[in-house]
Enzyme design. Sequence first.
Site, PDB file in Angstrom:
ATOM      1  N   GLU A   1       0.834  -1.207   0.000  1.00  0.00           N
ATOM      2  CA  GLU A   1       0.000   0.000   0.000  1.00  0.00           C
ATOM      3  C   GLU A   1       0.865   1.252   0.000  1.00  0.00           C
ATOM      4  O   GLU A   1       1.844   1.339   0.748  1.00  0.00           O
ATOM      5  CB  GLU A   1      -0.887  -0.029   1.254  1.00  0.00           C
ATOM      6  CG  GLU A   1      -2.255   0.554   1.046  1.00  0.00           C
ATOM      7  CD  GLU A   1      -3.121  -0.299   0.116  1.00  0.00           C
ATOM      8  OE1 GLU A   1      -3.205   0.051  -1.081  1.00  0.00           O
ATOM      9  OE2 GLU A   1      -3.703  -1.282   0.581  1.00  0.00           O
ATOM     10  N   HIS A   2       0.506   2.192  -0.849  1.00  0.00           N
ATOM     11  CA  HIS A   2       1.247   3.453  -1.008  1.00  0.00           C
ATOM     12  C   HIS A   2       2.680   3.181  -1.461  1.00  0.00           C
ATOM     13  O   HIS A   2       3.605   3.890  -1.107  1.00  0.00           O
ATOM     14  CB  HIS A   2       1.212   4.289   0.282  1.00  0.00           C
ATOM     15  CG  HIS A   2      -0.147   4.847   0.548  1.00  0.00           C
ATOM     16  ND1 HIS A   2      -0.608   5.997  -0.064  1.00  0.00           N
ATOM     17  CD2 HIS A   2      -1.169   4.387   1.303  1.00  0.00           C
ATOM     18  CE1 HIS A   2      -1.850   6.231   0.338  1.00  0.00           C
ATOM     19  NE2 HIS A   2      -2.229   5.257   1.161  1.00  0.00           N
TER      20      HIS A   2
ATOM     21  N   ASP B   1      -4.675   0.892  -9.229  1.00  0.00           N
ATOM     22  CA  ASP B   1      -6.108   0.606  -9.341  1.00  0.00           C
ATOM     23  C   ASP B   1      -6.517   0.329 -10.791  1.00  0.00           C
ATOM     24  O   ASP B   1      -7.230  -0.630 -11.079  1.00  0.00           O
ATOM     25  CB  ASP B   1      -6.940   1.780  -8.793  1.00  0.00           C
ATOM     26  CG  ASP B   1      -6.546   2.134  -7.376  1.00  0.00           C
ATOM     27  OD1 ASP B   1      -5.830   1.336  -6.742  1.00  0.00           O
ATOM     28  OD2 ASP B   1      -6.940   3.214  -6.904  1.00  0.00           O
TER      29      ASP B   1
HETATM   30  C1  GLA Z   1      -5.231   4.761  -4.026  1.00  0.00           C
HETATM   31  C2  GLA Z   1      -4.491   5.110  -5.314  1.00  0.00           C
HETATM   32  C3  GLA Z   1      -3.496   4.010  -5.685  1.00  0.00           C
HETATM   33  C4  GLA Z   1      -2.606   3.657  -4.503  1.00  0.00           C
HETATM   34  C5  GLA Z   1      -3.422   3.425  -3.246  1.00  0.00           C
HETATM   35  C6  GLA Z   1      -2.564   3.231  -2.022  1.00  0.00           C
HETATM   36  O1  GLA Z   1      -6.048   3.652  -4.223  1.00  0.00           O
HETATM   37  O2  GLA Z   1      -5.396   5.293  -6.367  1.00  0.00           O
HETATM   38  O3  GLA Z   1      -2.739   4.404  -6.803  1.00  0.00           O
HETATM   39  O4  GLA Z   1      -1.626   4.627  -4.300  1.00  0.00           O
HETATM   40  O5  GLA Z   1      -4.309   4.496  -2.980  1.00  0.00           O
HETATM   41  O6  GLA Z   1      -1.841   2.056  -2.117  1.00  0.00           O
END
Ligand code: GLA
Length: 389
Positions: free
Chosen positions: A33-34, A175
């Site tokens: 994540e991130h 995503d």
């Molecule tokens: C959101 C963003 C993704 C990613 C996540 C965190 O979903 O759209 O690109 O950075 O946060 O992992």
Amino acid sequence: MEKKLLEKFGEVYGAGGEIREYFAPGRVNLIGEHTDYNGGHVFPCALTLGTYGLARRREDRKLRFYSVNFSRLGVIETSLDDLVPSDGAGWTNYPKGVMWAFEKRGYTFENGVDFLIYGNIPNGSGLSSSASLEVLTGLMLKDMYGIEELTMQDLALIGQYSENNFNGMNCGIMDQFASAMGKKDCAIFLDTSTLEYEYAPVKLKDARIVITNSKVKHSLVGSAYNDRRNECETALKELQKVTDIKALGELTEEEFEAHKDAISSEICRKRAKHAVYENQRTIRAVKALKEDNVEEFGRLMNASHVSLRDDYEVSCEEIDILVDLAWKIPGVIGSRITGGGFGGCTVSIVKNEAVDTFIETIGRKYKEAVGHEAEFYVVDIGDGAHKIG
Ligand code: GLA
């Protein structure tokens, strides 16, 4: 479902002509994540929940949009000559943004389209309803205008480009990539620095993926997200003075520890630490899954949550309550916040025999603690965006 949507299309726009149907899924990220805007790895999978779209080309340059989810808004009409974002355009800013991004790539459209959209991803839940709408629009345009050279990966990039530059959300590629490239029963181990990827079967034996929706979405999500990105960039610039790297994802934990004093602010140091450690955790988690070590995968999910809560600071009270409750239930292999943060959902791996207890116990205790109900989805991993008919 599809038959009903076809009927609805006829009702809204009139029958006749060639109506095509498409689907693009939402996603849940299992770990990583991130990391996607830090040149690290992610491990998302496409859901069987997502966004359906029906489309028919028009003779003129009008664009008409109708969402079954926002039926009270009726038909929203615009034109190919008006592809600019506006507050009043609401959800149609996403498909319009994708058309705009196609034009930026040099594709011009002569004829407009009538669109009918229906999504079954809970809105604002952080399961990527907007990315799925972007990928869906890209697929519709590719198919209806016969743009064969565009790959599904291109559609993911176009979706991200439109989100960044038309809708002002500086998201990474995860995503849209998951929505475009997903594969049934597999998660995608994606290296965001090269876009190389591998499908890893998610064999949980006697367990399921359970998503819990906190039903909260704290405001300033977009700006807090962009702040995190900037903090990581600041940390990277300072690290680059002492080590030769292009992205935080290139560092191991040991290298980070050796160089971290180059980062002057404590906040930026914590953000960078998360990015580095989370990336390494993701690599380890995929290895564990391949070795059928689901328990280790779960431990790494839990560690991911702690890091997102304490170092990256993208969790919130409601989400921490959900995760703490989950961790206490026997049969829960791992549980963490998923997605951008500040509300939204948690993802948990739960043994089959514990799923009912999980839903009942957390449902009850969460309501007692925060005053409203959570929602639970026991999900399956589905395919990426595709044409239905
Ligand atoms: C959101 C963003 C993704 C990613 C996540 C965190 O979903 O759209 O690109 O950075 O946060 O992992």
